[in-house]
Enzyme design. Sequence first.
Site, PDB file in Angstrom:
ATOM      1  N   TYR A   1       0.862  -1.124  -0.025  1.00  0.00           N
ATOM      2  CA  TYR A   1       0.312  -0.008   0.056  1.00  0.00           C
ATOM      3  C   TYR A   1       0.812   1.193   0.036  1.00  0.00           C
ATOM      4  O   TYR A   1       2.108   1.262   0.348  1.00  0.00           O
ATOM      5  CB  TYR A   1      -0.732   0.106   1.233  1.00  0.00           C
ATOM      6  CG  TYR A   1      -0.294   0.025   2.642  1.00  0.00           C
ATOM      7  CD1 TYR A   1       0.148   1.254   3.244  1.00  0.00           C
ATOM      8  CD2 TYR A   1       0.016  -1.030   3.368  1.00  0.00           C
ATOM      9  CE1 TYR A   1       0.815   1.528   4.367  1.00  0.00           C
ATOM     10  CE2 TYR A   1       0.879  -0.843   4.543  1.00  0.00           C
ATOM     11  CZ  TYR A   1       1.260   0.392   5.038  1.00  0.00           C
ATOM     12  OH  TYR A   1       1.794   0.354   6.179  1.00  0.00           O
TER      13      TYR A   1
ATOM     14  N   ASN B   1      -4.241   2.159   6.413  1.00  0.00           N
ATOM     15  CA  ASN B   1      -5.114   0.947   5.899  1.00  0.00           C
ATOM     16  C   ASN B   1      -6.549   1.076   6.302  1.00  0.00           C
ATOM     17  O   ASN B   1      -7.241   0.159   6.535  1.00  0.00           O
ATOM     18  CB  ASN B   1      -4.405  -0.299   6.361  1.00  0.00           C
ATOM     19  CG  ASN B   1      -3.487  -0.590   5.604  1.00  0.00           C
ATOM     20  OD1 ASN B   1      -3.553  -0.246   4.004  1.00  0.00           O
ATOM     21  ND2 ASN B   1      -2.304  -1.257   5.944  1.00  0.00           N
TER      22      ASN B   1
ATOM     23  N   ASP C   1      -1.369   4.363  17.402  1.00  0.00           N
ATOM     24  CA  ASP C   1      -1.253   3.631  15.963  1.00  0.00           C
ATOM     25  C   ASP C   1      -1.398   4.888  14.907  1.00  0.00           C
ATOM     26  O   ASP C   1      -1.637   4.380  13.751  1.00  0.00           O
ATOM     27  CB  ASP C   1      -2.297   2.657  15.728  1.00  0.00           C
ATOM     28  CG  ASP C   1      -2.073   2.074  14.278  1.00  0.00           C
ATOM     29  OD1 ASP C   1      -0.766   1.820  13.980  1.00  0.00           O
ATOM     30  OD2 ASP C   1      -3.043   1.483  13.686  1.00  0.00           O
TER      31      ASP C   1
ATOM     32  N   TYR D   1       3.081  -9.449  14.727  1.00  0.00           N
ATOM     33  CA  TYR D   1       1.954  -8.790  14.346  1.00  0.00           C
ATOM     34  C   TYR D   1       1.133  -9.922  13.506  1.00  0.00           C
ATOM     35  O   TYR D   1       1.723 -10.419  12.649  1.00  0.00           O
ATOM     36  CB  TYR D   1       1.931  -7.525  13.517  1.00  0.00           C
ATOM     37  CG  TYR D   1       0.644  -6.920  13.194  1.00  0.00           C
ATOM     38  CD1 TYR D   1      -0.425  -6.917  13.963  1.00  0.00           C
ATOM     39  CD2 TYR D   1       0.615  -5.958  12.033  1.00  0.00           C
ATOM     40  CE1 TYR D   1      -1.665  -6.290  13.529  1.00  0.00           C
ATOM     41  CE2 TYR D   1      -0.555  -5.342  11.775  1.00  0.00           C
ATOM     42  CZ  TYR D   1      -1.780  -5.651  12.491  1.00  0.00           C
ATOM     43  OH  TYR D   1      -2.950  -4.970  12.216  1.00  0.00           O
TER      44      TYR D   1
END
Length: 312
Positions: free
Chosen positions: A52, A265, A260, A160
Amino acid sequence: MTVTIFGKTPGWLDWYADPTQPAFQLPAGAVDAHCHVFGPGRVFPYAPERKYTPCDASKDQLFALRDHLGFARNVVVQATCHGADNGAMVDALRSSGGLARGVATVRPDITDDQLSDLHEAGVRGVRFNFVRRLVDAAPRDDLERVVERIAPLGWHVVIYFEAADLADLSDFILSIPVTVVVDHMGRPDVTKSADGSEFAQFLKLMRARPDLWCKVTCPERLSASGPPALDGERQPYRDVVPFARRVVEEFPDRVLWGTDWPHPNLTDHMPDDGLLVDFIPHIAPATDLQQRLLVDNPMRLYWPDAVSGAAG
Ligand code: 0GY
């Protein structure tokens, strides 16, 4: 591979430019222990292998958010869109005056000099990402070699993954011979019960290793119910609360919290970071829990010298 060559991936929301003031006052010395910097792309180009292309989100914008929300420090986590080029993250650490630490992505062939440069800049961990929409899987051997390289520096591994992959990853996680931090509670499906069998597997993993830590982060990613209307009570992401609160209450000395920011996304809604901070007292209601979650724990993991009174 879903990337655009110019500009961010279509459908992406920009990060919230004007976050509200949180109602919850953070304790002095609070650490935002999970955030990112992206680019800016013209200075720190995004990785060719990325899945991305984010909105630019610079170190200065991160530091402004830190000050606005009332945090004292940041832990800047390398995101997949920058691959193993840690330049933007390291630049943020070096510009922070010691108020930021980092988690890098490294390949097994990194040189000793490069590792020691990262350490000197403030890196204290590496991230292993198993989320398939973000990265192609790295060979397990490579990850084990990375652990061998970083162990002498006293670094930890941040991992993750999504809940569906926990069963496959458990043995590997338990075998890692350094401290491990799990991102975003292993991404539970919060439409299931926090008392159900899926989250029980995650809690069992947490019990299996006393040096396994957990970030009780990303309600905005995990929530199915979404944020509340801002004209009502500031109790955001209610469906995530039972999961995070459970972890905080059972493992109060090995939990971390972070914004975060800039929330890569997300396509449905972009969180107001002020409102995200107001999530904290719902998962850590007592001031003692808040102090450990926001100050004592991240300081012990990322600034241990400052905790023990030496120069940090
Ligand atoms: C996060 C979550 C995400 C992205 C990344 O490295 C990354 O690209 O971690 C995500 O899309 O869930 O922690 O930033």
